[in-house]
Motif scaffolding. Structure first.
Motif, PDB file in Angstrom:
ATOM      1  N   HIS A  91      18.730 -11.134   3.081  1.00 30.83           N
ATOM      2  CA  HIS A  91      17.570 -11.840   2.615  1.00 30.83           C
ATOM      3  C   HIS A  91      16.628 -10.735   1.717  1.00 30.83           C
ATOM      4  O   HIS A  91      15.900 -11.121   0.646  1.00 30.83           O
TER       5      HIS A  91
ATOM      6  N   THR B  90      12.969  -9.343   7.037  1.00 28.94           N
ATOM      7  CA  THR B  90      13.080  -9.859   5.754  1.00 28.94           C
ATOM      8  C   THR B  90      12.817  -8.941   4.679  1.00 28.94           C
ATOM      9  O   THR B  90      12.801  -9.316   3.573  1.00 28.94           O
TER      10      THR B  90
ATOM     11  N   ARG C 264      17.866  -9.420  -1.664  1.00 24.38           N
ATOM     12  CA  ARG C 264      17.502 -10.420  -2.725  1.00 24.38           C
ATOM     13  C   ARG C 264      16.402 -10.495  -3.533  1.00 24.38           C
ATOM     14  O   ARG C 264      16.293 -11.146  -4.693  1.00 24.38           O
ATOM     15  N   ARG C 265      15.423  -9.901  -2.706  1.00 23.28           N
ATOM     16  CA  ARG C 265      13.861 -10.094  -2.926  1.00 23.28           C
ATOM     17  C   ARG C 265      13.328  -8.994  -3.117  1.00 23.28           C
ATOM     18  O   ARG C 265      12.161  -8.676  -3.685  1.00 23.28           O
TER      19      ARG C 265
ATOM     20  N   GLU D 196      10.732 -16.672   8.143  1.00 21.21           N
ATOM     21  CA  GLU D 196       9.654 -16.765   7.140  1.00 21.21           C
ATOM     22  C   GLU D 196       8.820 -17.964   7.258  1.00 21.21           C
ATOM     23  O   GLU D 196       7.544 -17.817   7.095  1.00 21.21           O
TER      24      GLU D 196
ATOM     25  N   PRO E 273      16.910 -15.702   8.772  1.00 25.23           N
ATOM     26  CA  PRO E 273      15.700 -15.259   7.804  1.00 25.23           C
ATOM     27  C   PRO E 273      14.749 -16.392   7.322  1.00 25.23           C
ATOM     28  O   PRO E 273      13.562 -16.130   7.161  1.00 25.23           O
ATOM     29  N   ARG E 274      15.248 -17.416   6.933  1.00 23.01           N
ATOM     30  CA  ARG E 274      14.661 -18.448   6.305  1.00 23.01           C
ATOM     31  C   ARG E 274      13.708 -19.409   7.445  1.00 23.01           C
ATOM     32  O   ARG E 274      12.364 -19.347   7.154  1.00 23.01           O
TER      33      ARG E 274
END
Length: 219
Positions: free
Chosen positions: A92, A63, A95-96, A26, A22-23
């Motif tokens: 991911h 995400t 968490r957001r 992004e 995911p990071r």
């Protein structure tokens, strides 16, 4: 940062695969949209027709970027549900997520929801990740979980107008992007029972189909 880091297409010659970083995704998405990602996805959320109190499903939510924008449109009386086959992407997203978002592991061709659950179904940049043979089934599943009169929005890549750029996209994406998404969706969406209301482009490489599940379904 290579495509193998982001995509599982190398393991699925028919075009299927997941994104599990995911990071990295992004970062690549922000770069790929050249600083216009928020603007593009805000436009998609508006095109979906989602409004206060709606129950919305995002198929292939990744995400959760689009789900978070949709959450502001449906408000506290609505809910946005994201479904994706990748556990890391959903972790991911969770968490957001705001309080009116939730996420479930699942695949587009076997959505884990009852019939006519949602007012709006959206899917962005997900169909081309599905196995070729499963794409029609996934759109039929979107039809099944959408209430009669509900709205569908599918956004996908379209081939760049520049022949060299189009060839480069074809080399990078391989079978995942063949046939082209506009051509594919033009057949899959009505074949699933939807009535196409609108098609168009957002930005240089994004094509969308806006459709409705008719009040009277086909026998």
């Amino acid at each position: 940062m290579g495509m193998k880091l982001l995509h599982g297409h190398s393991r699925h010659k028919d075009g299927g695969g997941t994104i599990d970083h995911p990071r990295a995704y992004e970062i690549m998405a922000e770069v790929g949209f050249a600083g216009r990602r928020r603007r593009v996805f805000t436009r998609l959320a508006a095109l979906s027709g989602a409004g206060p109190g709606d129950q919305v499903l995002d198929v292939g939510c990744g995400t959760g970027y689009l789900t978070r924008i949709l959450a502001s449109l449906v408000g506290t009386d609505g809910r946005v549900t994201g479904v994706d086959p990748s556990h890391p992407m959903l972790d991911h997203a969770r968490r957001r997520a705001p309080g009116n978002c939730s996420y479930q592991v699942g695949e587009g061709q076997a959505l884990p929801f009852p019939n006519a659950t949602f007012d709006v179904v959206v899917s962005s940049f997900a169909v081309h990740h599905m196995p070729t043979a499963a794409r029609g089934g996934a759109v039929r599943e979107m039809f099944r979980v959408l209430r009669p009169g509900g709205r569908l929005l599918i956004a996908e890549f379209r081939p760049p107008a520049n022949p060299l750029a189009a060839r480069l996209v074809g080399v990078l994406a391989g079978p995942a992007m063949r046939p082209s998404m506009p051509d594919l969706l033009a057949a899959l969406v009505p074949d699933a029972g939807f009535r196409i209301e609108d098609t168009g482009e957002v930005g240089p490489v994004l094509y969308y189909v806006n459709a409705i599940r008719p009040l009277e379904t086909r026998s």
